[in-house]
Design a protein around this motif. Structure first.
Motif, mmCIF file in Angstrom:
data_model
loop_
_atom_site.group_PDB
_atom_site.id
_atom_site.type_symbol
_atom_site.label_atom_id
_atom_site.label_comp_id
_atom_site.label_asym_id
_atom_site.label_seq_id
_atom_site.Cartn_x
_atom_site.Cartn_y
_atom_site.Cartn_z
ATOM 1 N N CYS A 137 34.910 34.693 30.970
ATOM 2 C CA CYS A 137 35.493 35.469 29.877
ATOM 3 C C CYS A 137 35.982 34.475 28.827
ATOM 4 O O CYS A 137 36.222 33.304 29.123
ATOM 5 C CB CYS A 137 36.612 36.373 30.376
ATOM 6 N N SER A 138 36.118 34.921 27.605
ATOM 7 C CA SER A 138 36.509 34.012 26.521
ATOM 8 C C SER A 138 37.874 33.391 26.778
ATOM 9 O O SER A 138 38.104 32.219 26.446
ATOM 10 C CB SER A 138 36.489 34.746 25.176
ATOM 11 N N THR A 139 38.784 34.106 27.418
ATOM 12 C CA THR A 139 40.112 33.566 27.714
ATOM 13 C C THR A 139 40.021 32.400 28.687
ATOM 14 O O THR A 139 40.605 31.331 28.464
ATOM 15 C CB THR A 139 41.028 34.671 28.285
ATOM 16 N N CYS A 140 39.285 32.567 29.773
ATOM 17 C CA CYS A 140 39.131 31.493 30.760
ATOM 18 C C CYS A 140 38.363 30.308 30.175
ATOM 19 O O CYS A 140 38.696 29.154 30.442
ATOM 20 C CB CYS A 140 38.439 32.003 32.015
ATOM 21 N N ASN A 141 37.344 30.587 29.379
ATOM 22 C CA ASN A 141 36.556 29.511 28.791
ATOM 23 C C ASN A 141 37.420 28.678 27.840
ATOM 24 O O ASN A 141 37.359 27.449 27.846
ATOM 25 C CB ASN A 141 35.336 30.072 28.055
ATOM 26 N N ASN A 142 38.275 29.333 27.060
ATOM 27 C CA ASN A 142 39.180 28.599 26.161
ATOM 28 C C ASN A 142 40.222 27.802 26.949
ATOM 29 O O ASN A 142 40.569 26.686 26.570
ATOM 30 C CB ASN A 142 39.882 29.560 25.199
ATOM 31 N N ARG A 143 40.706 28.385 28.037
ATOM 32 C CA ARG A 143 41.700 27.698 28.866
ATOM 33 C C ARG A 143 41.098 26.455 29.524
ATOM 34 O O ARG A 143 41.718 25.395 29.568
ATOM 35 C CB ARG A 143 42.225 28.649 29.941
ATOM 36 N N LYS A 144 39.880 26.578 30.015
ATOM 37 C CA LYS A 144 39.213 25.442 30.666
ATOM 38 C C LYS A 144 38.869 24.363 29.645
ATOM 39 O O LYS A 144 38.979 23.167 29.919
ATOM 40 C CB LYS A 144 37.950 25.913 31.386
ATOM 41 N N ALA A 145 38.450 24.781 28.478
ATOM 42 C CA ALA A 145 38.103 23.881 27.377
ATOM 43 C C ALA A 145 37.075 22.842 27.812
ATOM 44 O O ALA A 145 36.082 23.173 28.439
ATOM 45 C CB ALA A 145 39.355 23.248 26.794
ATOM 46 N N ASP A 146 37.337 21.583 27.537
ATOM 47 C CA ASP A 146 36.384 20.497 27.787
ATOM 48 C C ASP A 146 36.757 19.734 29.051
ATOM 49 O O ASP A 146 36.746 18.507 29.076
ATOM 50 C CB ASP A 146 36.366 19.578 26.560
ATOM 51 N N ARG A 147 37.114 20.494 30.098
ATOM 52 C CA ARG A 147 37.530 19.863 31.353
ATOM 53 C C ARG A 147 36.756 20.442 32.515
ATOM 54 O O ARG A 147 36.120 21.480 32.405
ATOM 55 C CB ARG A 147 39.039 20.111 31.579
ATOM 56 N N LEU A 148 36.847 19.773 33.649
ATOM 57 C CA LEU A 148 36.309 20.315 34.895
ATOM 58 C C LEU A 148 37.257 21.408 35.370
ATOM 59 O O LEU A 148 38.449 21.396 35.020
ATOM 60 C CB LEU A 148 36.198 19.223 35.952
ATOM 61 N N PRO A 149 36.776 22.364 36.172
ATOM 62 C CA PRO A 149 37.669 23.438 36.618
ATOM 63 C C PRO A 149 38.944 22.930 37.293
ATOM 64 O O PRO A 149 40.044 23.402 36.973
ATOM 65 C CB PRO A 149 36.797 24.231 37.604
ATOM 66 N N HIS A 150 38.855 21.944 38.197
ATOM 67 C CA HIS A 150 40.060 21.463 38.892
ATOM 68 C C HIS A 150 41.004 20.742 37.930
ATOM 69 O O HIS A 150 42.214 20.757 38.118
ATOM 70 C CB HIS A 150 39.697 20.568 40.091
ATOM 71 N N GLU A 151 40.466 20.126 36.873
ATOM 72 C CA GLU A 151 41.322 19.476 35.865
ATOM 73 C C GLU A 151 42.122 20.509 35.077
ATOM 74 O O GLU A 151 43.217 20.211 34.598
ATOM 75 C CB GLU A 151 40.470 18.644 34.901
ATOM 76 N N ALA A 152 41.581 21.706 34.946
ATOM 77 C CA ALA A 152 42.261 22.780 34.220
ATOM 78 C C ALA A 152 43.084 23.658 35.157
ATOM 79 O O ALA A 152 43.676 24.643 34.733
ATOM 80 C CB ALA A 152 41.234 23.635 33.481
ATOM 81 N N GLY A 153 43.110 23.320 36.456
ATOM 82 C CA GLY A 153 43.850 24.118 37.427
ATOM 83 C C GLY A 153 43.186 25.452 37.720
ATOM 84 O O GLY A 153 43.850 26.431 38.040
ATOM 85 N N MET A 154 41.850 25.487 37.623
ATOM 86 C CA MET A 154 41.102 26.725 37.821
ATOM 87 C C MET A 154 40.165 26.577 39.018
ATOM 88 O O MET A 154 39.764 25.471 39.360
ATOM 89 C CB MET A 154 40.301 27.071 36.563
ATOM 90 N N THR A 155 39.843 27.701 39.632
ATOM 91 C CA THR A 155 38.943 27.708 40.777
ATOM 92 C C THR A 155 37.686 28.478 40.428
ATOM 93 O O THR A 155 37.756 29.598 39.905
ATOM 94 C CB THR A 155 39.622 28.376 41.989
ATOM 95 N N LEU A 156 36.568 27.889 40.723
ATOM 96 C CA LEU A 156 35.283 28.540 40.508
ATOM 97 C C LEU A 156 35.015 29.469 41.693
ATOM 98 O O LEU A 156 35.012 29.033 42.841
ATOM 99 C CB LEU A 156 34.194 27.470 40.385
ATOM 100 N N ARG A 157 34.804 30.758 41.424
ATOM 101 C CA ARG A 157 34.642 31.754 42.493
ATOM 102 C C ARG A 157 33.212 31.845 43.022
ATOM 103 O O ARG A 157 32.972 32.503 44.026
ATOM 104 C CB ARG A 157 35.045 33.136 41.973
ATOM 105 N N VAL A 158 32.261 31.240 42.331
ATOM 106 C CA VAL A 158 30.849 31.316 42.718
ATOM 107 C C VAL A 158 30.236 29.926 42.732
ATOM 108 O O VAL A 158 30.764 29.006 42.114
ATOM 109 C CB VAL A 158 30.042 32.212 41.750
ATOM 110 N N VAL A 159 29.145 29.785 43.430
ATOM 111 C CA VAL A 159 28.366 28.547 43.386
ATOM 112 C C VAL A 159 27.145 28.850 42.525
ATOM 113 O O VAL A 159 26.268 29.616 42.931
ATOM 114 C CB VAL A 159 27.933 28.106 44.801
#
Length: 195
Positions: A137-159
């Motif tokens: 979603c645009s909110t998560c994409n903006n939050r993640k920005a130019d980082r890896l998911p773990h760098e942004a404190g986010m978890t990828l739910r799918v492989v």
């Protein structure tokens, strides 16, 4: 040449099967009628009792046709990542927060996210692989920005993975129940469930 009047064609078009009954493509109904009239295809299923009429001929409105001659289709259909198929592959759901597109707020929308950001590749095209792209979603994409998911404190739910070629072709198509039956018969129930 006679012109036939076509009743309002169904939005799903006409499913075209190879001579082997392999589902190939959805064609506009007018093109399917032409193939049948030219003898290059045969009518397999019609849309109920609807018919197409000309001054001297009448035929059922085709829902499924089968080509008379076999058309070779390469098995490996590697295609580049497109948002249409990416979103369908991920079930129109954000890979980070898990919200479906129907649950997004009015100014939010689905986007393509690169798990490993594009800036970390020598060439941007290398980042656009099925294994590196997910729906966000645009909110998560903006939050993640130019980082890896773990760098942004986010978890990828799918492989993320390249979808099966059948999913590339049929997941984004609008099939009627009748047409879906032929896709199921040829490719199996697991494919139909995934669609």
């Amino acid at each position: 040449m006679q012109t036939m009047t076509t009743p309002r064609a169904p939005r799903s078009g006409c499913l075209t099967l190879n001579a082997s009954y392999e589902p190939l493509v959805i064609l506009p109904v007018q093109r399917a009628v032409r193939l049948v009239l030219d003898g290059r295809a045969e009518l397999v299923e019609a849309h109920g009792t609807r018919v197409i009429r000309s001054a001297g001929r009448e035929m059922p409105l085709p829902a499924v046709i089968r080509l008379v001659r076999f058309v070779y289709v390469p098995r490996r259909m590697r295609r580049g990542v497109t948002n249409t198929i990416l979103f369908a592959r991920d079930g129109y759901t954000c890979a980070y927060c898990g919200r479906h597109r129907d649950a997004l707020r009015s100014r939010e929308h689905l986007t393509r996210d690169h798990v490993l950001p594009q800036s970390r590749f020598a060439r941007r095209a290398e980042a656009n692989t099925w294994e590196n792209c997910v729906t966000a979603c645009s909110t998560c994409n903006n939050r993640k920005a130019d980082r890896l998911p773990h760098e942004a404190g986010m978890t990828l739910r799918v492989v993320p993975a390249e979808p099966h070629f059948v999913h590339l072709e049929w997941k984004v198509r609008r099939l009627t129940a009748l047409q879906r039956k032929y896709v199921t018969q040829f490719f199996g129930a697991d494919v139909a469930d995934a669609l």
